[in-house]
Design an enzyme around this catalytic site. Structure first.
Site, PDB file in Angstrom:
ATOM      1  CE  LYS A   1      -3.948  -1.887   2.574  1.00 16.08           C
ATOM      2  NZ  LYS A   1      -4.983  -1.640   1.552  1.00 16.08           N
TER       3      LYS A   1
ATOM      4  CG  ASP B   1      -7.554  -4.923   7.193  1.00 12.05           C
ATOM      5  OD1 ASP B   1      -8.763  -4.688   6.976  1.00 12.05           O
ATOM      6  OD2 ASP B   1      -6.811  -5.509   6.383  1.00 12.05           O
TER       7      ASP B   1
ATOM      8  CG  ASP C   1      -3.879  -4.188  -0.380  1.00  9.59           C
ATOM      9  OD1 ASP C   1      -4.031  -4.568   0.809  1.00  9.59           O
ATOM     10  OD2 ASP C   1      -4.000  -3.012  -0.739  1.00  9.59           O
TER      11      ASP C   1
ATOM     12  NE  ARG D   1     -10.919  -9.916  -2.146  1.00  4.93           N
ATOM     13  CZ  ARG D   1     -11.285  -9.022  -3.059  1.00  4.93           C
ATOM     14  NH1 ARG D   1     -11.608  -9.420  -4.275  1.00  4.93           N
ATOM     15  NH2 ARG D   1     -11.330  -7.744  -2.758  1.00  4.93           N
TER      16      ARG D   1
HETATM   17  N1  BES Z   1      -8.214  -3.834   4.337  1.00  6.32           N
HETATM   18  C1  BES Z   1      -8.342  -3.435   2.989  1.00  6.32           C
HETATM   19  C2  BES Z   1      -9.639  -2.680   2.711  1.00  6.32           C
HETATM   20  C3  BES Z   1      -9.705  -1.272   3.203  1.00  6.32           C
HETATM   21  C4  BES Z   1      -9.003  -0.269   2.584  1.00  6.32           C
HETATM   22  C5  BES Z   1     -10.518  -0.949   4.258  1.00  6.32           C
HETATM   23  C6  BES Z   1      -9.105   1.034   3.028  1.00  6.32           C
HETATM   24  C7  BES Z   1     -10.641   0.359   4.682  1.00  6.32           C
HETATM   25  C8  BES Z   1      -9.926   1.353   4.065  1.00  6.32           C
HETATM   26  C9  BES Z   1      -8.313  -4.652   2.079  1.00  6.32           C
HETATM   27  O1  BES Z   1      -7.510  -5.689   2.511  1.00  6.32           O
HETATM   28  C10 BES Z   1      -7.786  -4.194   0.771  1.00  6.32           C
HETATM   29  O2  BES Z   1      -6.669  -3.794   0.730  1.00  6.32           O
HETATM   30  N2  BES Z   1      -8.625  -4.265  -0.256  1.00  6.32           N
HETATM   31  C11 BES Z   1      -8.248  -3.814  -1.546  1.00  6.32           C
HETATM   32  C12 BES Z   1      -8.789  -4.802  -2.539  1.00  6.32           C
HETATM   33  C13 BES Z   1      -8.281  -4.586  -3.937  1.00  6.32           C
HETATM   34  C14 BES Z   1      -6.812  -4.906  -4.003  1.00  6.32           C
HETATM   35  C15 BES Z   1      -9.068  -5.480  -4.869  1.00  6.32           C
HETATM   36  C16 BES Z   1      -8.850  -2.431  -1.758  1.00  6.32           C
HETATM   37  O3  BES Z   1      -9.970  -2.180  -1.314  1.00  6.32           O
HETATM   38  O4  BES Z   1      -8.161  -1.592  -2.336  1.00  6.32           O
HETATM   39 ZN    ZN Z   2      -7.209  -5.839   4.470  1.00  5.38          ZN
HETATM   40 MN    MN Z   3      -5.511  -5.467   1.868  1.00  9.75          MN
END
Ligand code: BES
Ligand code: ZN
Ligand code: MN
Length: 494
Positions: free
Chosen positions: A277, A288, A347, A351
């Protein structure tokens, strides 16, 4: 803070540090009127002089009224009485709590004199208790200087009818909700160097200590290898912290009654892994694990309220780190279900840990499975920070959760899990990819989970927007603990 109920008092004679009385735009309620009479109009004159408008949450402190024993009267605005909802009640209780000074150790509250359009009298008691405890929450474990303690006791004057059983039941329910919610906030707020998967496993053991109806089982990475949980392990393997699958099994219901199973995403820190990230606000990825925290909070609330139900709480705890051992984008793994996944983005790890946990819980022969996860940034884009995303192929479960959300003022909004979206997860090399492209990200994440939950009635809550606040009020909210406890409680009544 301790709460007590009283049927009635002569407010002018009460010896306490502070009396809290409500006022709507149509004026004071019974107790306020009585105090005004006792003080020969001094109270209403002060309110008038202060130009107090009785807007929801507005407060006014009035000192040393003639013929009134208690030195401080707090008048709390409740707005238009015809429009007073449970939500405004919660808001005004929080304002009252914040306006208390730390000299107020004993408090008498007359807020239950308000009639609330969408709440009955005992719900009003639960609401006041919960909102007060929620607003007094502090997270100061890591501060050398703590703020002064809040009030010790709050006596709610509620009238003859409620001071009996139904009132005290409502009081205890409010306390159970707040205890669960604040516990979830504590876990969420902890820094990730303290709160890692093993710490969460220890918390489960601590919860179960001395509890005859709660047993805990923790699976480590070796156990998960034996079970074939290739997706979970693909996430945890990049970290020095061992991943844990934590199971808390509560048997408060009848033997043989199928349990409700709750599964929480417990990524104790999400760096993104090799698909790392950006640095900005990455600190917030300690939150998280708020899905996991909510599951812990629910268990705490269940124990406090002694709910007569069977509930299994499962936490998929891992840390998502980049390292020489971490999963690479394009790695293919086999899940416990036998389906294979091409990990295109490390990331999208939530899931991956969840799909194996969701396969694992089949062994409990669940009545219902609900997973709770800070799953997608896309859900925050879609719904903001007001409602949690609700995904379920089952209309009846979705409706029950929508209703519990209203009841607990911890609302959800239904989103689709239609098969039409499934093709976005196609992979040329495996049964599926772990991402669905730029569109409908919250939905494709839910669709991914749907492939692992076909054997039972399932709902998914995406709490990415609602689990914590950013900016000046940064901190875990404890949502959706009230929603889930209210849902479970509705199953008791059935
Ligand atoms: N934990 C994050 C989701 C998240 C991001 C929650 C920002 C709250 C604020 C999750 O693990 C993640 O990184 N999801 C990605 C998925 C993508 C790579 C398909 C996302 O939402 O960018
Ligand atoms: Zn996450
Ligand atoms: Mn993530």
């Amino acid at each position: 803070m301790d709460f007590a109920l009283l049927p009635a008092v002569n407010a002018a004679l009460v010896s306490a540090d502070t009396l809290i009385i409500p006022m709507t735009t149509s004026g004071l309620t019974n107790t306020g009127t009585a105090l005004d009479t006792a003080s020969h109009g001094q109270l209403s004159a002060t309110i008038k002089a202060a130009n107090f408008e009785a807007k929801v949450g507005q407060t006014l402190l009035v000192y040393q009224l003639n013929n009134v024993s208690c030195p401080v009267i707090m008048v709390v605005g409740a707005g238009d009485s015809k429009e007073l909802t449970g939500r405004s009640l919660q808001k005004l209780c929080a304002s009252a709590c914040k306006a208390l000074n730390n000299k107020s150790q004993t408090i008498y509250s007359f807020l239950s004199e308000l009639s609330v359009t969408d709440r009955n009298n005992s719900q009003v008691i639960s609401d006041i208790v919960r909102a007060t405890l929620e607003a007094s929450y502090r997270f100061e474990q890591f501060k050398s200087k703590k703020t002064d303690a809040t009030a010790k006791t709050m006596t709610l004057v509620v009238g003859q009818e409620l001071a009996n059983n139904s009132g005290s039941h409502a009081l205890q329910w409010g306390e159970a909700l707040a205890t669960g919610l604040n516990f979830a906030r504590d876990l969420g707020n902890l820094p990730p160097n303290v709160c890692h998967p093993s710490y969460l496993a220890d918390q489960a053991a601590a919860l179960a200590k001395g509890q005859r109806k709660l047993s805990v089982e923790v699976l480590g990475e070796k156990d998960m290898e034996k079970l074939g949980m290739g997706a979970f392990l693909a996430v945890s393997k990049g970290s020095e912290q061992e991943g844990k699958l934590i199971v808390m099994n509560y048997t408060g219901g009848k033997k043989g009654d199928k349990p409700v199973v709750l599964v929480g995403k417990g990524i104790t820190f999400d760096t993104g892994g090799i698909s790392i990230k950006p640095a900005a606000a990455m600190d917030e990825m300690k939150f998280d694990m708020c899905g996991a925290a909510s599951v812990f909070g629910v268990m705490k609330g269940i124990l406090a309220a002694k709910l007569p139900l069977n509930v299994v709480c499962v936490v998929a705890a891992a840390e998502n780190m980049p390292s020489g051992k971490a999963t690479r984008p394009s790695d293919i793994v086999t899940t416990m279900s036998g389906q294979t996944v091409e990990i295109l983005n490390t990331d999208a790890e939530g899931r991956l840990v969840l799909c194996d946990a969701l396969t694992y819980v089949k062994k409990y022969d669940p009545a219902i499975v609900i997973d709770i996860a800070t799953l997608t940034g896309a859900c925050v884009v879609a719904l903001g920070k007001v409602v949690s995303g609700l995904f379920s192929p089952s209309d009846s479960l979705a409706n029950d959760l929508l209703q519990a959300g209203q009841q607990s003022n911890d609302r959800v909004w239904r989103m689709p899990v239609l098969d039409d979206y499934q093709e976005l997860l196609d992979s040329p090399f495996a049964d599926m990819g772990n991402i669905g492209g730029p569109n409908g990200g919250a939905i494709t994440a839910a669709c991914f989970l749907a492939r692992f939950t076909k054997d039972y009635t399932w709902a998914h809550l995406d709490i990415a927007g609602t689990a914590w606040l950013s900016g000046a009020q940064k901190g875990a909210t404890g949502r959706p603990v009230p929603l889930l406890l209210e849902y479970l409680n509705s199953r008791v009544a059935r």
